[in-house]
Design a protein around this motif. Structure first.
Motif, short mmCIF file in Angstrom:
data_model
loop_
_atom_site.label_atom_id
_atom_site.label_comp_id
_atom_site.label_asym_id
_atom_site.label_seq_id
_atom_site.Cartn_x
_atom_site.Cartn_y
_atom_site.Cartn_z
N GLY A 39 1.07 -1.16 -0.22
CA GLY A 39 -0.13 -0.19 -0.31
C GLY A 39 0.67 1.08 0.26
O GLY A 39 1.50 1.14 -0.80
N THR A 40 0.85 2.40 1.04
CA THR A 40 0.98 3.77 0.65
C THR A 40 0.96 3.80 2.45
O THR A 40 0.43 3.85 3.33
N LEU A 41 2.20 4.59 2.16
CA LEU A 41 2.72 5.06 3.33
C LEU A 41 2.75 7.07 2.88
O LEU A 41 3.87 7.30 2.78
N GLY A 42 2.26 8.04 3.98
CA GLY A 42 2.26 9.55 3.20
C GLY A 42 2.33 9.23 1.80
O GLY A 42 3.02 10.47 1.36
N GLY A 43 1.36 8.49 1.30
CA GLY A 43 1.64 8.85 -0.27
C GLY A 43 2.95 8.14 -1.22
O GLY A 43 2.45 7.64 -2.64
N GLN A 44 3.56 6.94 -0.61
CA GLN A 44 4.10 6.37 -0.86
C GLN A 44 4.13 5.61 -0.87
O GLN A 44 4.48 3.71 -0.15
N ALA A 45 4.99 4.11 -2.03
CA ALA A 45 4.39 2.91 -2.16
C ALA A 45 5.43 2.12 -1.32
O ALA A 45 6.60 2.01 -1.23
N VAL A 46 5.10 1.61 -0.42
CA VAL A 46 5.49 0.87 0.17
C VAL A 46 4.94 -0.91 0.42
O VAL A 46 3.89 -1.31 0.10
N VAL A 47 5.53 -1.93 1.15
CA VAL A 47 5.18 -3.27 1.70
C VAL A 47 6.21 -4.01 2.46
O VAL A 47 6.96 -3.27 3.19
N LEU A 48 5.02 -3.90 3.77
CA LEU A 48 4.60 -4.32 4.66
C LEU A 48 4.70 -6.21 4.94
O LEU A 48 3.28 -6.56 4.33
N GLU A 49 5.42 -6.48 6.09
CA GLU A 49 5.10 -8.26 5.85
C GLU A 49 5.81 -8.08 7.01
O GLU A 49 6.57 -7.45 8.14
N LEU A 50 4.66 -8.74 7.56
CA LEU A 50 4.54 -9.28 9.82
C LEU A 50 4.77 -11.68 9.76
O LEU A 50 4.32 -11.38 8.49
N GLY A 51 5.20 -11.55 10.72
CA GLY A 51 5.46 -12.60 10.93
C GLY A 51 6.92 -13.17 11.02
O GLY A 51 7.71 -12.43 10.26
N LEU A 52 7.24 -14.02 12.11
CA LEU A 52 8.58 -14.78 12.45
C LEU A 52 9.25 -15.01 11.30
O LEU A 52 8.54 -16.04 10.75
#
Length: 355
Positions: A39-52
């Motif tokens: 998605g976006t963070l402050g209009g910039q494209a980002v990718v987040l991963e959750l998990g060990l």
């Protein structure tokens, strides 16, 4: 490079120390499950991963324009997931931001704020099934492995690469890593070369994630084709890196590949009698090492990496301690004296002994 996420991963690492600078308490909200979000963070494209992950990190994200992971330490405030953003510096860990996320159906919504609270930016993330994404590079085993097991690395590297030198070299744009190709070579061979480049590019981006301010010079690799025959192709890689720690380091890798299949060719497929012990003896006999280096080479566990050149079989020590790295000189054994140990019925014999 990394294994598949465990469902219990984030909950386990959520017992880490409280958020310090981001508020909240240890542990994660019950709704948190491993996954990848884009998605976006402050209009910039980002990718987040959750998990060990295999490296012990509970969460991470990256800006798509840079491709460098930022570590996140989880906590909670009520039903909100709080993620403390950390980077490594030469002086230690520095907190650079705080993510606060709430579940919105299958998506995540929230905000990013600076440690002093003066800047707040909106965050909007949707779940992403990376395994269903198309391949944007030539199909290769390594690329498919990344898609299945290292989704963030796949998302960074699965984009168009730039051909250079008339197709004899390719540059990966985020890491800057360049690697040879064989114009007119088989698809399998160039897929194997792409997979080597994928590994180096991933290492380079991981290196930058390990130290604030690290750029393209933090991890550098020089690779060249050293022999190209009808059935054999050989390469030599020299990599140097500094990702934090006491001192820079380096490693060398020799490759001998089947030109049709791209598969590694063991030395014994060419010279059945060249056992590791025999190679070590031949190396020491020809190395001209002084007494100090000879003592280091005979007194510590080490190995040899091999590649082919027009002059012969080149051997380079590997696995030496840092203090003995200056002793890792490459020695070339001419092909002619090795002919008696070669298999004249072997698939590759005529490539090296045409008469």
């Amino acid at each position: 490079m990394r294994g598949v996420m465990a469902t219990v991963g984030l909950a386990l690492l959520g017992t880490a120390a409280a958020q310090g600078g981001c508020g909240g308490e240890a542990g994660s909200p019950s709704w948190v499950k491993p996954g990848v979000f884009r998605g976006t963070l402050g209009g910039q494209a980002v990718v987040l991963e959750l998990g060990l992950r295999d490296d012990g990190e509970a969460a991470r994200y990256f800006y798509e324009r840079f491709g460098v992971n930022i570590r996140l330490k989880p906590g909670r405030v009520g039903t909100a997931l709080v993620l403390r953003e950390e980077v490594w510096t030469l002086a230690g860990i520095k907190v650079t931001g705080c993510l606060r996320l709430e579940r919105a159906g299958a998506s995540l919504r929230g905000s990013w704020s600076s440690p002093d609270g003066r800047t707040t930016l909106p965050v909007s993330l949707a779940p992403l099934d990376v395994t269903r994404l198309p391949l944007n590079l030539p199909d290769s085993p390594g690329l498919r492995r990344l898609r299945d097991a290292a989704p963030l690395t796949f998302l960074k590297l699965n984009r168009a690469w730039a051909q250079e030198a008339g197709g004899a070299r390719v540059r990966e744009p985020l890491s800057g890593v360049r690697y040879p190709r064989v114009p007119g070579g088989s698809a399998a061979l160039n897929a194997a070369l792409q997979d080597r480049q994928l590994e180096h590019a991933a290492n380079a981006l991981d290196c930058r994630a390990g130290l604030e301010g690290a750029g393209e010079d933090a991890y550098q690799v020089e690779a060249q084709v050293t022999l190209l025959r009808s059935r054999l192709v050989s390469l030599f890689e020299q990599a140097g890196y500094f990702c934090g720690g006491a001192h820079p380091d380096h490693f060398d890798v020799g490759l001998i590949l089947d030109r049709a299949t791209g598969r590694p060719v063991p030395l014994t497929a060419i010279w059945p009698g060249l056992t590791p012990a025999r190679l070590a003896a031949l190396y020491l006999a020809r190395s001209g090492a002084d007494a100090e280096c000879r003592e280091g080479l005979t007194g510590s566990p080490w190995g040899l990496t091999a590649h082919l050149t027009p002059q012969g079989l080149a051997l380079t020590p590997t696995g030496l301690p840092h203090v003995a790295s200056a002793c890792a000189k490459t020695v070339t054994l001419p092909f002619a004296p090795l002919r008696a140990q070669a298999d004249p019925r072997g698939l590759y014999f005529r490539d090296l002994y045409p008469r």
